[in-house]
Scaffold this motif. Structure first.
Motif, PDB file in Angstrom:
ATOM      1  N   THR A 222       0.832  -1.206   0.000  1.00  0.00           N
ATOM      2  CA  THR A 222       0.000   0.000   0.000  1.00  0.00           C
ATOM      3  C   THR A 222       0.863   1.251   0.000  1.00  0.00           C
ATOM      4  OG1 THR A 222      -1.791  -1.159   1.168  1.00  0.00           O
ATOM      5  CG2 THR A 222      -1.799   1.250   1.235  1.00  0.00           C
ATOM      6  N   ARG A 223       1.860   1.257   0.867  1.00  0.00           N
ATOM      7  CA  ARG A 223       2.794   2.403   0.859  1.00  0.00           C
ATOM      8  C   ARG A 223       3.539   2.466  -0.471  1.00  0.00           C
ATOM      9  NH1 ARG A 223       4.533   0.487   6.115  1.00  0.00           N
ATOM     10  NH2 ARG A 223       6.472  -0.178   5.094  1.00  0.00           N
ATOM     11  N   GLY A 224       3.907   1.312  -0.978  1.00  0.00           N
ATOM     12  CA  GLY A 224       4.636   1.261  -2.237  1.00  0.00           C
ATOM     13  C   GLY A 224       3.832   1.809  -3.401  1.00  0.00           C
ATOM     14  N   LYS A 225       2.538   1.541  -3.403  1.00  0.00           N
ATOM     15  CA  LYS A 225       1.678   2.075  -4.469  1.00  0.00           C
ATOM     16  C   LYS A 225       1.649   3.593  -4.420  1.00  0.00           C
ATOM     17  CE  LYS A 225      -3.005   1.861  -6.368  1.00  0.00           C
ATOM     18  NZ  LYS A 225      -4.353   1.243  -6.270  1.00  0.00           N
ATOM     19  N   LEU A 226       1.609   4.165  -3.237  1.00  0.00           N
ATOM     20  CA  LEU A 226       1.615   5.616  -3.095  1.00  0.00           C
ATOM     21  C   LEU A 226       2.928   6.205  -3.609  1.00  0.00           C
ATOM     22  CD1 LEU A 226       0.220   8.179  -2.086  1.00  0.00           C
ATOM     23  CD2 LEU A 226       1.224   7.734   0.174  1.00  0.00           C
ATOM     24  N   VAL A 227       4.038   5.560  -3.259  1.00  0.00           N
ATOM     25  CA  VAL A 227       5.341   6.024  -3.754  1.00  0.00           C
ATOM     26  C   VAL A 227       5.365   5.961  -5.274  1.00  0.00           C
ATOM     27  CG1 VAL A 227       7.830   5.578  -3.783  1.00  0.00           C
ATOM     28  CG2 VAL A 227       6.543   5.300  -1.655  1.00  0.00           C
TER      29      VAL A 227
END
Length: 352
Positions: A222-227
């Motif tokens: 989820t954090r990776g998608k935002l990045v």
């Protein structure tokens, strides 16, 4: 330089073959060591110093194929990648898996296929996995050219680093170039040969991607998608599809899907991707993300389906157990789907 530009439009015609009855693992994890701020990296010579000789023509062709690998699409390349996508600045940039570092690291023993691999075999592995294609045979014009370009980068940089910039790069035979520089018979000037013991040549500073410490938090999709959305999508597309021009050519590479590297490529390892991303992305900027962001976005990118591992024999679980005991998603469940079960065709199916 006119001849160099001309080679960018060459039409390559040749045959290919891959001799092994069972495809070995030739896509080793790129070595990673902690980055040093005090080291002097090897700097290859300017392209305009390539000699106007038969050897120089091989070097120029190698450069051309490296930066525009799509010239080989449908022959040896089965996706929308170019070699330069992972080896930055035409394979010259330190800490981005430069060709000069790779050339000086082979021949090398590989435990996974229990044999000594030549530099040519290492390049063949890149075609099979990273390019989702078919490996050119060892005597092909293309393989010789890429190896010659690698050698020219390495030897020219070594000569310049030791005050021998007025000396031309020695012109070696194809067979010598295909072996690589990590061997007793590889000729270095007498004045510096003792500075490059054979067993130390694979350790040139800047050879791989600088190693990161393990992340403080487990990589999170989820954090990776935002990045990805905030930093990567502008170049690689909202759905990882890359950016194509009006001519249909991929100018910025896809990161997942049918046009990406396959499940056997080194870049599908989360740690390798994190090391590369942190050091080299966004393109032309370098070290813009935090280390945690690099880990998170590497996991996000590699949690998507891509072309099948060429070693796949019909059982994802068995293939994962044999070849994927590392930090990756092959054979694992992501959003209820087992990665590899829905993979796109491997190069063996793409290129007939």
């Amino acid at each position: 330089m006119k001849r160099l530009i001309k080679t960018l439009t060459l039409s390559i015609v040749s045959t290919y073959a891959f001799a092994d009855s069972e495809l070995p693992d030739k896509q080793a994890e790129i070595p990673a060591v902690s980055k040093s701020s005090s080291v002097e990296y090897l700097k290859p010579r300017s392209l305009d110093t390539i000699p106007d000789t038969e050897f120089g023509e091989k070097v120029e062709l190698g450069y051309s194929l490296f930066v525009n690998s799509q010239q080989m699409r449908g022959k040896y390349v089965g996706n929308e990648q170019n070699c330069v996508n992972c080896h930055m600045q035409a394979g010259m940039k330190a800490n981005a898996a430069p060709l000069w570092g790779a050339f000086m690291a082979y021949p090398a023993y590989r435990s996974k296929n229990d044999k000594v691999n030549s530099y040519a075999e290492r390049i063949q592995g890149c075609f099979t996995y990273s390019m989702n294609g078919k490996a050119p045979n060892e005597n092909s014009e293309e393989l010789v050219a890429i190896a010659a370009y690698s050698y020219w980068l390495a030897m020219g940089g070594i000569l310049d680093q030791h005050g021998m910039g007025d000396q031309p790069v020695p012109e070696l035979s194809d067979q010598e170039i295909l072996q690589g520089g990590k061997r007793e018979g590889f000729k270095l000037p007498d004045s510096i040969v003792d500075l490059y013991p054979v067993d130390e040549r694979s350790k040139l500073a800047g050879r791989g991607y600088p190693k990161l410490a393990d992340p403080e938090q487990k990589p999170d999709l989820t954090r990776g998608k935002l990045v990805y959305t905030e930093n990567c999508a502008v170049c690689h597309g909202e759905n990882g599809e890359g950016i194509k021009g009006s001519d249909g050519r991929s100018y910025l590479p896809p990161l997942w899907g049918a046009g990406s590297y396959n499940w056997g490529a080194g870049m599908h390892r989360v740690n390798t991707a994190a090391y590369f991303i942190y050091e080299n992305m966004p393109l032309g900027k370098s070290i813009q993300l935090t280390e945690q962001q690099a880990w998170d976005v590497a996991a996000f990118v590699n949690s998507h389906e891509r072309p099948q591992d060429p070693r796949f024999k019909g059982d994802v679980k068995a293939n994962a157990g044999k070849y994927h005991n590392h930090d990756g998603f092959y054979g694992k469940s992501v959003n209820g789907k087992t990665m590899g079960d829905h993979a796109y065709p491997s190069g063996e199916q793409v290129i007939k």
